[in-house]
Design a protein around this motif. Structure first.
Motif, PDB file in Angstrom:
ATOM      1  N   LEU A  80      49.964  36.393  38.407  1.00  0.00           N
ATOM      2  CA  LEU A  80      49.527  35.241  39.183  1.00  0.00           C
ATOM      3  C   LEU A  80      50.220  35.214  40.553  1.00  0.00           C
ATOM      4  O   LEU A  80      49.574  35.015  41.584  1.00  0.00           O
ATOM      5  N   ILE A  81      51.518  35.442  40.560  1.00  0.00           N
ATOM      6  CA  ILE A  81      52.270  35.456  41.823  1.00  0.00           C
ATOM      7  C   ILE A  81      51.745  36.553  42.749  1.00  0.00           C
ATOM      8  O   ILE A  81      51.557  36.327  43.948  1.00  0.00           O
ATOM      9  N   GLU A  86      49.243  38.401  47.529  1.00  0.00           N
ATOM     10  CA  GLU A  86      48.540  39.545  48.112  1.00  0.00           C
ATOM     11  C   GLU A  86      47.037  39.525  47.894  1.00  0.00           C
ATOM     12  O   GLU A  86      46.327  40.339  48.462  1.00  0.00           O
ATOM     13  N   GLY A  87      46.562  38.651  47.024  1.00  0.00           N
ATOM     14  CA  GLY A  87      45.148  38.631  46.693  1.00  0.00           C
ATOM     15  C   GLY A  87      44.813  39.736  45.713  1.00  0.00           C
ATOM     16  O   GLY A  87      45.666  40.527  45.317  1.00  0.00           O
ATOM     17  N   SER A  88      43.581  39.803  45.326  1.00  0.00           N
ATOM     18  CA  SER A  88      43.137  40.820  44.379  1.00  0.00           C
ATOM     19  C   SER A  88      42.562  42.008  45.137  1.00  0.00           C
ATOM     20  O   SER A  88      41.827  41.843  46.108  1.00  0.00           O
ATOM     21  N   SER A  89      42.908  43.190  44.663  1.00  0.00           N
ATOM     22  CA  SER A  89      42.372  44.399  45.291  1.00  0.00           C
ATOM     23  C   SER A  89      40.969  44.699  44.758  1.00  0.00           C
ATOM     24  O   SER A  89      40.255  45.504  45.339  1.00  0.00           O
ATOM     25  N   GLY A  90      40.620  44.076  43.639  1.00  0.00           N
ATOM     26  CA  GLY A  90      39.336  44.361  43.007  1.00  0.00           C
ATOM     27  C   GLY A  90      39.432  45.499  42.005  1.00  0.00           C
ATOM     28  O   GLY A  90      38.498  45.768  41.270  1.00  0.00           O
ATOM     29  N   ILE A  91      40.579  46.146  41.973  1.00  0.00           N
ATOM     30  CA  ILE A  91      40.811  47.243  41.025  1.00  0.00           C
ATOM     31  C   ILE A  91      41.951  46.806  40.113  1.00  0.00           C
ATOM     32  O   ILE A  91      43.073  46.590  40.561  1.00  0.00           O
ATOM     33  N   ARG A  92      41.649  46.676  38.822  1.00  0.00           N
ATOM     34  CA  ARG A  92      42.594  46.101  37.876  1.00  0.00           C
ATOM     35  C   ARG A  92      43.932  46.831  37.836  1.00  0.00           C
ATOM     36  O   ARG A  92      44.994  46.218  37.844  1.00  0.00           O
ATOM     37  N   ILE A  93      43.921  48.145  37.829  1.00  0.00           N
ATOM     38  CA  ILE A  93      45.161  48.911  37.722  1.00  0.00           C
ATOM     39  C   ILE A  93      46.047  48.714  38.956  1.00  0.00           C
ATOM     40  O   ILE A  93      47.269  48.634  38.847  1.00  0.00           O
ATOM     41  N   ILE A  94      45.440  48.583  40.122  1.00  0.00           N
ATOM     42  CA  ILE A  94      46.208  48.326  41.348  1.00  0.00           C
ATOM     43  C   ILE A  94      46.858  46.949  41.269  1.00  0.00           C
ATOM     44  O   ILE A  94      48.038  46.783  41.616  1.00  0.00           O
ATOM     45  N   ASP A  95      46.105  45.963  40.789  1.00  0.00           N
ATOM     46  CA  ASP A  95      46.658  44.618  40.635  1.00  0.00           C
ATOM     47  C   ASP A  95      47.818  44.604  39.638  1.00  0.00           C
ATOM     48  O   ASP A  95      48.825  43.929  39.857  1.00  0.00           O
ATOM     49  N   GLU A  96      47.685  45.359  38.540  1.00  0.00           N
ATOM     50  CA  GLU A  96      48.768  45.453  37.560  1.00  0.00           C
ATOM     51  C   GLU A  96      50.004  46.114  38.164  1.00  0.00           C
ATOM     52  O   GLU A  96      51.129  45.676  37.919  1.00  0.00           O
TER      53      GLU A  96
END
Length: 126
Positions: A80-81, A86-96
């Motif tokens: 969440l932080i 940074e917002g979402s990159s749209g790619i789950r693995i990058i967000d993780e």
């Protein structure tokens, strides 16, 4: 800030304690008035105007390991932080990876290691 747990805190006391420990340990200036924790069939969060709902997977709760629960909840909070910063990159693995990097920078590297150790060795039920 108000913390609301939308589950039976008596029945799920380990999860309730893990949420309390994770929130206290994570030092962040929240922009929300309310954080709502909900048991669900997947891990995700919903942002609203003045609150956030953090949905926690049932499978994590039945693990019965306090350290794993705390690490899982902390990971959700850091996701969440990361999203807020940074917002979402749209790619789950990058967000993780962004959330994991933030966890490590804030001193939660041991918890993150324990979380992934249980996940990759198959000892995690989640």
């Amino acid at each position: 800030m108000r913390i609301i747990k939308m589950f039976d805190t008596g029945k799920f006391s380990l999860l309730s304690n893990a949420i309390n420990k994770a929130i206290v340990a994570v030092d962040y200036q929240w922009r929300f008035d309310t954080m709502i924790f909900v048991l669900d069939d997947a891990n995700y969060f919903k942002l609203k105007e003045d609150s956030v709902e953090i949905h926690i997977d049932y499978a994590i709760v039945y693990h019965k390991d306090d350290r794993y629960l705390k690490a899982s909840v902390a990971r959700m909070i850091f996701s969440l932080i990361s999203y807020l910063n940074e917002g979402s990159s749209g790619i789950r693995i990058i967000d993780e990876l962004q959330a994991n990097r933030e966890m490590t920078r804030k001193g939660f590297g041991d918890d993150l290691f324990y979380y992934y150790y249980l996940k990759f060795t198959g000892k995690s039920k989640a």
